[in-house]
Enzyme design. Structure first.
Site, PDB file in Angstrom:
ATOM      1  N   MET A 259       0.970 -13.652   4.482  1.00 50.38           N
ATOM      2  CA  MET A 259       1.625 -13.103   5.669  1.00 50.38           C
ATOM      3  C   MET A 259       2.824 -13.983   6.015  1.00 50.38           C
ATOM      4  O   MET A 259       2.672 -15.185   6.248  1.00 50.38           O
ATOM      5  CB  MET A 259       0.648 -13.035   6.843  1.00 50.38           C
ATOM      6  CG  MET A 259      -0.460 -12.019   6.657  1.00 50.38           C
ATOM      7  SD  MET A 259      -1.654 -11.988   8.025  1.00 50.38           S
ATOM      8  CE  MET A 259      -2.746 -13.345   7.543  1.00 50.38           C
TER       9      MET A 259
ATOM     10  N   GLN B 159       2.354 -16.617  -3.781  1.00 48.31           N
ATOM     11  CA  GLN B 159       2.952 -15.292  -3.889  1.00 48.31           C
ATOM     12  C   GLN B 159       4.468 -15.416  -3.955  1.00 48.31           C
ATOM     13  O   GLN B 159       5.086 -16.061  -3.115  1.00 48.31           O
ATOM     14  CB  GLN B 159       2.596 -14.375  -2.723  1.00 48.31           C
ATOM     15  CG  GLN B 159       3.090 -12.942  -3.033  1.00 48.31           C
ATOM     16  CD  GLN B 159       2.937 -11.968  -1.903  1.00 48.31           C
ATOM     17  OE1 GLN B 159       3.584 -12.089  -0.875  1.00 48.31           O
ATOM     18  NE2 GLN B 159       2.086 -10.954  -2.102  1.00 48.31           N
TER      19      GLN B 159
ATOM     20  N   CYS C 161       5.658  -5.468   0.078  1.00 48.96           N
ATOM     21  CA  CYS C 161       6.321  -5.680   1.363  1.00 48.96           C
ATOM     22  C   CYS C 161       7.395  -4.621   1.585  1.00 48.96           C
ATOM     23  O   CYS C 161       8.281  -4.456   0.740  1.00 48.96           O
ATOM     24  CB  CYS C 161       6.927  -7.075   1.437  1.00 48.96           C
ATOM     25  SG  CYS C 161       7.735  -7.430   3.016  1.00 48.96           S
TER      26      CYS C 161
ATOM     27  N   HIS D 252      -2.996  -2.595  -1.390  1.00 49.81           N
ATOM     28  CA  HIS D 252      -2.924  -2.198   0.019  1.00 49.81           C
ATOM     29  C   HIS D 252      -3.034  -0.683   0.045  1.00 49.81           C
ATOM     30  O   HIS D 252      -2.153   0.014  -0.469  1.00 49.81           O
ATOM     31  CB  HIS D 252      -1.609  -2.667   0.632  1.00 49.81           C
ATOM     32  CG  HIS D 252      -1.555  -2.465   2.117  1.00 49.81           C
ATOM     33  ND1 HIS D 252      -0.853  -3.308   2.949  1.00 49.81           N
ATOM     34  CD2 HIS D 252      -2.104  -1.521   2.929  1.00 49.81           C
ATOM     35  CE1 HIS D 252      -0.984  -2.894   4.211  1.00 49.81           C
ATOM     36  NE2 HIS D 252      -1.727  -1.805   4.210  1.00 49.81           N
TER      37      HIS D 252
ATOM     38  N   GLY E  94      -6.021  -3.684   3.568  1.00 51.51           N
ATOM     39  CA  GLY E  94      -5.571  -2.672   4.508  1.00 51.51           C
ATOM     40  C   GLY E  94      -6.694  -2.112   5.363  1.00 51.51           C
ATOM     41  O   GLY E  94      -7.685  -1.603   4.836  1.00 51.51           O
ATOM     42  N   GLY E  95      -6.557  -2.249   6.681  1.00 53.34           N
ATOM     43  CA  GLY E  95      -7.507  -1.638   7.603  1.00 53.34           C
ATOM     44  C   GLY E  95      -8.855  -2.317   7.720  1.00 53.34           C
ATOM     45  O   GLY E  95      -9.758  -1.788   8.369  1.00 53.34           O
TER      46      GLY E  95
ATOM     47  N   GLY F 200      -6.016  -9.541   6.343  1.00 52.18           N
ATOM     48  CA  GLY F 200      -4.726 -10.007   6.828  1.00 52.18           C
ATOM     49  C   GLY F 200      -4.750 -10.298   8.309  1.00 52.18           C
ATOM     50  O   GLY F 200      -5.220 -11.341   8.751  1.00 52.18           O
ATOM     51  N   ARG F 201      -4.279  -9.352   9.115  1.00 43.46           N
ATOM     52  CA  ARG F 201      -4.156  -9.590  10.557  1.00 43.46           C
ATOM     53  C   ARG F 201      -5.492  -9.861  11.219  1.00 43.46           C
ATOM     54  O   ARG F 201      -5.553 -10.574  12.224  1.00 43.46           O
ATOM     55  CB  ARG F 201      -3.471  -8.399  11.224  1.00 43.46           C
ATOM     56  CG  ARG F 201      -2.065  -8.136  10.692  1.00 43.46           C
ATOM     57  CD  ARG F 201      -1.088  -9.242  11.063  1.00 43.46           C
ATOM     58  NE  ARG F 201       0.021  -9.306  10.106  1.00 43.46           N
ATOM     59  CZ  ARG F 201       1.090 -10.071  10.252  1.00 43.46           C
ATOM     60  NH1 ARG F 201       1.204 -10.850  11.315  1.00 43.46           N
ATOM     61  NH2 ARG F 201       2.031 -10.090   9.328  1.00 43.46           N
TER      62      ARG F 201
END
Length: 336
Positions: free
Chosen positions: A13, A65, A95, A166, A207-208, A228-229
């Site tokens: 991130m 990365q 990205c 993702h 993702g999600g 991630g988040r």
């Protein structure tokens, strides 16, 4: 030496997963695979290499990365990453930001699978560690399965066997990076189909994955998950998933994490690192606990942080735990 494990990964991130964030995440998830924020080939070939690549040995396994689209430059950057000790080199093909598009890399590379294959082959020839790719399911509003299947197939032919997927499309025009994490629909079924079509590959779902229950279930359906988040906003989710995946691995208490991060902060501040860089990833550590708002307020107070005194972390901890009977561990700064 243990074989590579992608069951739990923390996503790269930008402006988040720097070395201080990764050190913190390693405490919470001893076996997770950590990823650097995306680093462009230009930053490595023409910038401050130590600033970009230095990391603490406790971070292993840790992946670098890269962002780029020129095979020779990526090969040089990958070689530098291996020399610095990274366990994996990952190419960013996911990205969607306009800044990345202007550099002709990130998600827009999915439209050029032959170029991506050339980049992957150049990096594979340059290093002995795994070279992997992180990508989306498609571009803009084209949800054709053939597109992502052919992309993965082209990269598969280079010898790549690890794909971090993702499970959304990347909309290159009209959506911000934040919107691209939320608006394009999740299509886990497409990732499932990729796993069926490429059964000998390691397919990591991204993702999600907002909570531990969903992440653990997905880790059982695929070869791993990448958070991630969720890991940024609620870091303890990493520990919750770790406990399910590696039940025999001991996890530190919040008090032990505070001890370790305060000692780490003392070392880093002595090297000239601003304290705010150390406390930033810690803000969500005690979310849902009584006093969490007070903890966040203290650790993000610009005036208090400007003093660069690592004891602020202990002050925030004392404030959180005031009135509770939980024993307080020794202050490593007091003994220094």
């Amino acid at each position: 030496m243990t074989s590579p494990d992608w069951r739990l990964c923390v996503a790269p991130m930008i402006d988040v997963t720097d070395r201080h964030c990764r050190y913190f995440h390693r405490l919470l998830a001893p076996r997770a695979r950590l990823y650097t924020e995306m680093i462009t080939t230009g930053a490595l070939l023409h910038g401050n290499v130590e600033r970009h690549l230095d990391f603490d040995t406790t971070e292993h396994p840790v992946a670098l990365q890269l962002g780029g689209s020129e095979p020779d430059a990526l090969a040089q950057a990958a070689r530098m990453g291996e020399q610095w000790g990274y366990d994996e080199i990952n190419l960013n093909c996911g990205c969607p930001s306009e800044r990345v598009q202007r550099g002709a890399f990130g998600a827009c590379l999915m439209a050029e699978p032959t170029l991506v294959a050339d980049c992957m082959k150049a990096m594979q020839d340059a290093v002995s560690v795994p070279v992997t790719v992180k990508h989306r399911l498609g571009l803009d509003y084209d949800e054709s399965y053939d597109f992502v299947r052919d992309f993965v197939g082209k990269i598969y032919d280079t010898g790549c066997r690890v794909f971090v997927v993702h499970a959304r499309n990347a909309v290159l025009k009209g959506l911000s990076p934040k919107d691209n994490r939320e608006i394009p629909p999740l299509r886990y079924d497409v990732v499932t189909q990729l796993k069926r079509d490429f059964p000998d590959c390691t397919i990591v779902l991204n993702g999600g994955l907002a909570d531990a229950e969903l992440s653990v279930r997905a880790a059982g359906e695929f070869d791993g998950v990448m958070l991630g988040r969720a890991a940024w906003h609620n870091p303890r989710v990493l520990s919750e998933v770790s406990l399910q995946l590696w039940p025999s691995v001991r996890l530190p208490s919040d008090a032990q994490v505070v001890d370790a991060m305060t000692a780490y902060a003392a070392d880093q501040v002595a090297r000239g690192v601003p304290l705010r860089m150390i406390t930033r990833p810690m803000l969500g550590l005690v979310n849902s606990q009584s006093g969490a708002r007070r903890w966040r307020r203290l650790l993000s107070d610009p005036h208090r942080l400007s003093a660069n005194d690592p004891a602020l972390i202990y002050e925030a901890w004392r404030s959180l735990r005031s009135g509770m009977r939980e024993p307080f561990e020794a202050d490593p700064l007091a003994a220094a």
